[in-house]
Design a protein around this motif. Structure first.
Motif, PDB file in Angstrom:
ATOM      1  N   GLU A  64      -2.168  -7.151   8.411  1.00 48.79           N
ATOM      2  CA  GLU A  64      -2.126  -7.865   9.693  1.00 48.79           C
ATOM      3  C   GLU A  64      -3.545  -8.165  10.165  1.00 48.79           C
ATOM      4  O   GLU A  64      -4.266  -7.282  10.629  1.00 48.79           O
ATOM      5  N   ALA A  65      -3.920  -9.440  10.085  1.00 46.98           N
ATOM      6  CA  ALA A  65      -5.300  -9.827  10.381  1.00 46.98           C
ATOM      7  C   ALA A  65      -5.697  -9.522  11.829  1.00 46.98           C
ATOM      8  O   ALA A  65      -6.875  -9.316  12.118  1.00 46.98           O
ATOM      9  N   SER A  66      -4.700  -9.444  12.726  1.00 51.41           N
ATOM     10  CA  SER A  66      -5.054  -9.242  14.138  1.00 51.41           C
ATOM     11  C   SER A  66      -5.399  -7.786  14.456  1.00 51.41           C
ATOM     12  O   SER A  66      -5.981  -7.511  15.499  1.00 51.41           O
ATOM     13  N   PHE A 107     -10.957  -3.481   6.475  1.00 51.52           N
ATOM     14  CA  PHE A 107     -10.657  -4.364   5.344  1.00 51.52           C
ATOM     15  C   PHE A 107     -11.576  -4.049   4.163  1.00 51.52           C
ATOM     16  O   PHE A 107     -11.121  -3.961   3.018  1.00 51.52           O
ATOM     17  N   TRP A 144      -5.264  -8.062  -1.643  1.00 50.16           N
ATOM     18  CA  TRP A 144      -4.971  -8.080  -0.207  1.00 50.16           C
ATOM     19  C   TRP A 144      -4.812  -9.496   0.292  1.00 50.16           C
ATOM     20  O   TRP A 144      -5.630 -10.368   0.008  1.00 50.16           O
ATOM     21  N   LYS A 145      -3.755  -9.737   1.056  1.00 47.36           N
ATOM     22  CA  LYS A 145      -3.520 -11.074   1.604  1.00 47.36           C
ATOM     23  C   LYS A 145      -3.381 -11.001   3.121  1.00 47.36           C
ATOM     24  O   LYS A 145      -2.562 -10.244   3.643  1.00 47.36           O
ATOM     25  N   GLU A 146      -4.192 -11.810   3.779  1.00 44.62           N
ATOM     26  CA  GLU A 146      -4.183 -11.836   5.244  1.00 44.62           C
ATOM     27  C   GLU A 146      -2.884 -12.475   5.751  1.00 44.62           C
ATOM     28  O   GLU A 146      -2.480 -13.519   5.260  1.00 44.62           O
ATOM     29  N   THR A 147      -2.233 -11.836   6.711  1.00 44.19           N
ATOM     30  CA  THR A 147      -1.058 -12.451   7.341  1.00 44.19           C
ATOM     31  C   THR A 147      -1.269 -12.485   8.852  1.00 44.19           C
ATOM     32  O   THR A 147      -1.992 -11.661   9.404  1.00 44.19           O
ATOM     33  N   VAL A 148      -0.636 -13.461   9.482  1.00 44.29           N
ATOM     34  CA  VAL A 148      -0.755 -13.598  10.940  1.00 44.29           C
ATOM     35  C   VAL A 148       0.640 -13.757  11.540  1.00 44.29           C
ATOM     36  O   VAL A 148       1.383 -14.660  11.155  1.00 44.29           O
TER      37      VAL A 148
END
Ligand code: ZN
Ligand code: ZN
Length: 380
Positions: A103-105, A112, A124-128
């Motif tokens: 969770e990028a937020s 990270f 790792w994959k950023e999700t919003v």
């Protein structure tokens, strides 16, 4: 719906979105999202969700609470000698070379960097907003809790308004509202109440001060309760319409101007028009535009300086937002505030806010306090 059923449905919905986000598993670090997905009400805990397993990562303070609140979930409890990041690395390491959403937020740059250096096999994959998107649509259990939070706030308001006297301060009113809501079963206020008398009402996010409301012709009250995690959020703007000679106290007191009365009526008209178009499939920005059009017709467009509303739930402000910038479309099960307001620096402010549930057939206004100026008198 029980908490267990609710959380398994929510986890299933999250898993169903993995493909779209091109991930094989998800590390959930946002405290509210952890609560939403697991039912766990503590803090400092993360979830790792894979297609066939959910593990909650926590520490020894919460062993008992975890067993009570989410007995169906696997737990990984870190020893006090081990850092959370190392527990995460250990659990992620067991998954092998996978694409892990984070969770990028809520993941800091420092966290990270640690995740990358400690979990070398993971991609790792950023999700919003993956969980936040699920949270926008409330289930029956959540709607029941919001109704209760609204009922508590409204009962507190109804008990306090008749007691207002000129020597009450804004701060006392805020404290009285909060303590009454707690007595009625709230765990707390859902946010620090905004109680603005007279010119202070013109500041949309004003903090109440120890100043008396004497001689103020108007009083803006924005408040809400939190019940089992869920928030309510209501605003009423009261006005003194009595001529000084008949005022309750027999003393001279300020009355609202014709300009205030006209603006109050315009804000109410804008709010009702906006509520009237709310239904599944309607773009949130269109609802905002309707309110803005009504206020523009009354020459008040420039005085409406914020968005029309926001979702409420486990947070006091959550998606969807209703503003000119909103990309969201209304759907049944969303609970959104509708709160047009107009503000005149050095004079007064008016806001009227209700909590509205979008239903299959349109909408239901969940809050029920009277909102015309005649329904919102200052009698003192
Ligand atoms: Zn509010
Ligand atoms: Zn609000």
């Amino acid at each position: 719906m029980t908490e267990c059923h609710a959380s398994s449905n929510r986890l299933a919905s999250l898993r169903a979105s993995f493909d779209e986000h091109e991930i094989d598993a998800m590390l959930v670090t946002d405290e509210i999202n952890v609560r939403y997905l697991s039912g766990f009400t503590g803090d400092s805990s993360y979830l790792i969700v894979t297609p066939d397993d959910t593990c909650i990562l926590s520490d020894g303070r919460y062993t008992t609470q975890l067993a009570q609140e989410c007995p169906e979930l696997r737990t990984a409890i870190r020893l006090s000698s081990k850092a959370m990041i190392d527990l995460v690395a250990e659990q992620i390491g067991e998954l092998g070379p996978r694409r892990i959403g984070f969770e990028a937020s809520t993941v800091s740059v420092a966290m990270f960097n640690s995740l990358q250096s400690k979990c070398t096999a993971a991609k790792w994959k950023e999700t919003v907003g993956m969980v936040e998107r699920l949270r926008m649509v409330k289930d029956a259990g959540e709607i029941a809790l919001i109704r209760r939070a609204i009922d508590i706030a409204e009962r507190a308001y109804r008990s306090i308004v008749p007691k207002l006297r000129p020597n009450w301060t804004e701060l006392e009113i805020a404290h009285e509202l909060e303590s009454t809501m707690r007595l009625l079963g709230a765990e707390s206020a859902s946010f620090a109440a905004i109680i603005g008398s007279g010119v202070s009402g013109a500041l949309p996010h004003y903090r109440p001060r120890p100043v008396t409301i004497a001689d103020s012709a108007s009083l803006l009250m924005d408040f809400g309760a939190k019940y089992k995690g869920y928030a309510s959020d209501i605003t009423r703007t009261l006005g003194n319409q009595q001529a000084p000679s008949v005022a309750y106290s027999g003393r001279s007191s300020s009355v609202v101007s014709d300009r205030f009365k006209q603006a109050h009526a315009a804000v109410l008209e804008a709010q009702l028009a906006a509520i009237d178009v709310m239904a599944p499939g309607v773009p949130a920005k269109d609802v905002d535009a309707i309110a803005r059009e009504v206020l523009a017709k009354h020459g008040l467009a420039d005085a409406f300086v914020h968005g029309l509303g926001h979702g409420i739930g486990l947070q006091i402000h959550e998606s969807p937002r209703m503003s000119a910038l909103s990309q969201e479309t209304l759907a049944a099960g969303m609970v959104i505030t509708v709160e047009p307001g107009v503000y005149f620096e050095g004079e007064f402010g008016i806001r009227i806010e209700d909590d509205v549930l979008v239903t299959d057939g349109g909408r239901e206004v969940l809050s029920s306090l009277g909102k015309g100026l005649d329904d919102c008198p200052i009698l003192m």
